[in-house]
Design a protein around this motif. Structure first.
Motif, PDB file in Angstrom:
ATOM      1  N   THR A  47      42.949 -13.019  -2.981  1.00 48.97           N
ATOM      2  CA  THR A  47      43.373 -11.652  -1.508  1.00 48.97           C
ATOM      3  C   THR A  47      43.549 -10.676  -2.223  1.00 48.97           C
ATOM      4  OG1 THR A  47      45.524 -12.646  -1.262  1.00 48.97           O
ATOM      5  CG2 THR A  47      43.744 -13.852  -0.439  1.00 48.97           C
ATOM      6  N   LYS A  49      43.658  -6.347  -2.676  1.00 52.52           N
ATOM      7  CA  LYS A  49      42.755  -5.755  -1.990  1.00 52.52           C
ATOM      8  C   LYS A  49      43.557  -4.093  -3.543  1.00 52.52           C
ATOM      9  CE  LYS A  49      41.292  -7.266   1.136  1.00 52.52           C
ATOM     10  NZ  LYS A  49      39.681  -8.707   0.635  1.00 52.52           N
ATOM     11  N   THR A 341      46.203  -9.147   1.470  1.00 56.56           N
ATOM     12  CA  THR A 341      45.178  -8.955   3.125  1.00 56.56           C
ATOM     13  C   THR A 341      45.817 -10.711   2.789  1.00 56.56           C
ATOM     14  OG1 THR A 341      42.927  -9.062   2.968  1.00 56.56           O
ATOM     15  CG2 THR A 341      44.406  -7.380   3.558  1.00 56.56           C
ATOM     16  N   SER A 346      43.316  -8.193   8.697  1.00 58.14           N
ATOM     17  CA  SER A 346      44.283  -6.537   8.268  1.00 58.14           C
ATOM     18  C   SER A 346      45.513  -6.858   8.047  1.00 58.14           C
ATOM     19  CB  SER A 346      43.618  -5.504   9.215  1.00 58.14           C
ATOM     20  OG  SER A 346      44.411  -6.264  10.056  1.00 58.14           O
ATOM     21  N   ASP A 347      46.171  -7.806   8.348  1.00 57.41           N
ATOM     22  CA  ASP A 347      47.208  -8.644   7.929  1.00 57.41           C
ATOM     23  C   ASP A 347      47.650  -8.175   6.569  1.00 57.41           C
ATOM     24  OD1 ASP A 347      49.954  -9.058   8.068  1.00 57.41           O
ATOM     25  OD2 ASP A 347      49.918 -11.382   8.819  1.00 57.41           O
ATOM     26  N   TYR A 348      48.468  -6.701   6.063  1.00 56.61           N
ATOM     27  CA  TYR A 348      48.414  -6.838   4.762  1.00 56.61           C
ATOM     28  C   TYR A 348      50.024  -7.551   3.808  1.00 56.61           C
ATOM     29  CZ  TYR A 348      44.144  -4.229   4.878  1.00 56.61           C
ATOM     30  OH  TYR A 348      42.745  -3.792   4.860  1.00 56.61           O
TER      31      TYR A 348
END
Length: 404
Positions: A47, A49, A341, A346-348
């Motif tokens: 996950t 980014k 994430t 979009s829950d970083y």
């Protein structure tokens, strides 16, 4: 952090490092795993980014000598004073290889030099460390990045040039250095070192300082002079240079171990103030926060951001973010900031791993616990930003905050 002087004469007390941590000198080499998947088997980057790397330079030669130093001769240090040694270059190259091996699925096979952003402090040891790390991390494995157009340059198949930004004059750099003149910092430093706890600590080690003064031929009478001597002796010991005509090897090793606590306390006291933490780390925190925000805003064009700096700056950053492990960052100490994430949403959230010789498994980065994020190793990005908001400032505000 007070810069190491070119001459030896130039709040709360720190706790002794926990006993289950292996003692190491200031410059102890970091052991790098040959195969990352074996050494870091539970590292999940599915996950991931964005990766940001902040590292101390590799092993260097001493910054200064005392009058009686038997190695007070450049013949022992062909690199020059305070410069990256051959071991330091190798060290940083292997760290680069580790980063490439561990994050290979994130980088992919076709990573371009344009996917990499590198910035270094302006010193030779920092820029060379960054260059060595880049060489290990990003060899031109794809033919399109191999520049052997004349079919006569083997180097073109194993190395490619990657741009490294810097800032001049270095003393004004607020991202990779922390030496810009600041009256508020100087005033706070004077206040901190005037405290009784500091005087009591120095009194406790007076016998050691007096004994060392006789041996080295220069006055050792406070935290700063002890720190500088520790820095020199540990660099020499890393190269098997012992003061055989002054002390036995066991005596010298014991002296360095005792000096370590002066150096550690000094590195803690140097930043034992909210305003010092802000003005010495806010530029770098703002930079890394901005890079994370670019991902959120879908404006990021890089896979990795690399910042090459000094041990004092790494220590200051860890203290400012409240993740310091009470160990002086060794040569090559590397912080790995990861932005993830959850479940492709979009829950970083942020994770920080630390590669240093104090790790439980040498060569394996350890997750740092966010004390300001409920003692978790995963911190939601919003919470992470909130936890370091007090450190941020605009460059235009620096002189005002410093009361210059």
């Amino acid at each position: 952090m007070r810069a190491v002087k070119t001459s030896i004469n130039s709040s709360s007390q720190v706790s002794t490092p926990v006993v289950n941590k292996e003692f190491h000198f200031y410059g102890s080499p970091i052991k790098i795993p040959i195969e990352a998947s074996i050494q870091w088997p539970n590292h999940d980057i599915s996950t991931l980014k964005l990766l940001q790397v902040i590292h101390k330079h590799g092993e260097r030669s001493p910054m200064s000598w005392t009058p009686n130093d038997p190695y007070h001769d450049i013949k022992y240090w062909p690199e020059g004073l305070g410069e990256l040694t051959a071991k330091g270059k190798y060290q940083m190259y292997k760290i680069g290889q580790f980063i490439r091996n561990e994050y290979k699925t994130y980088f992919g096979d076709n990573i371009s030099p344009r996917d990499v952003y590198a910035r270094s402090a302006a010193s030779s040891r920092s820029s060379e460390s960054c260059s060595a790390l880049l060489a290990g991390a990003f060899p031109p494995t794809q033919q399109q990045w191999q520049w052997d157009v004349g079919n006569d340059t083997q180097l073109a198949h194993v190395w490619q040039p990657i741009a490294i930004e810097t800032f001049l004059p270095e003393k004004d750099d607020l991202v990779c250095n922390e030496a810009r003149h600041c009256k508020a910092v100087n005033d706070e430093t004077t206040r901190i070192y005037s405290q009784s706890v500091v005087k009591e600590f120095e009194a406790k080690y007076k016998d050691l300082y007096d004994k060392l003064t006789k041996g080295v031929g220069s006055k050792i009478d406070d935290i700063w002079s002890a720190f500088d001597l520790y820095d020199t002796l540990s660099a020499e010991l890393d190269n098997n240079y012992f003061w055989d005509k002054t002390w036995t090897k066991n005596e010298e090793t014991d002296f360095v171990k005792q000096l370590y606590y002066s150096a550690l306390n000094g590195q803690k006291w140097d930043y034992d103030s909210p305003i010092i933490k802000q003005l010495r780390t806010g530029g770098l925190v703002n930079e890394t926060n901005g890079n994370f925000q670019k991902v959120v805003d879908n404006k990021n064009t890089k896979k990795i951001y690399i910042y090459s700096t000094y041990g004092a700056h790494v220590s200051a950053l860890m203290q400012a973010l409240n993740v310091f492990d009470d160990v002086i960052p060794p040569n090559g100490a590397t912080l790995l900031f990861e932005l993830h994430t959850k479940d492709k949403s979009s829950d970083y959230f942020v994770r920080i791993f630390y590669l240093n010789s104090g790790s439980p498994q040498p060569g394996t980065p350890v997750p740092l616990i966010f004390k300001d994020c409920n003692n978790q190793t995963d911190c939601k990005l919003e919470k992470y930003f909130q936890s370091n908001q007090h450190l941020l400032f605009k460059e235009s505000q620096f002189d005002t905050l410093c009361k210059n």
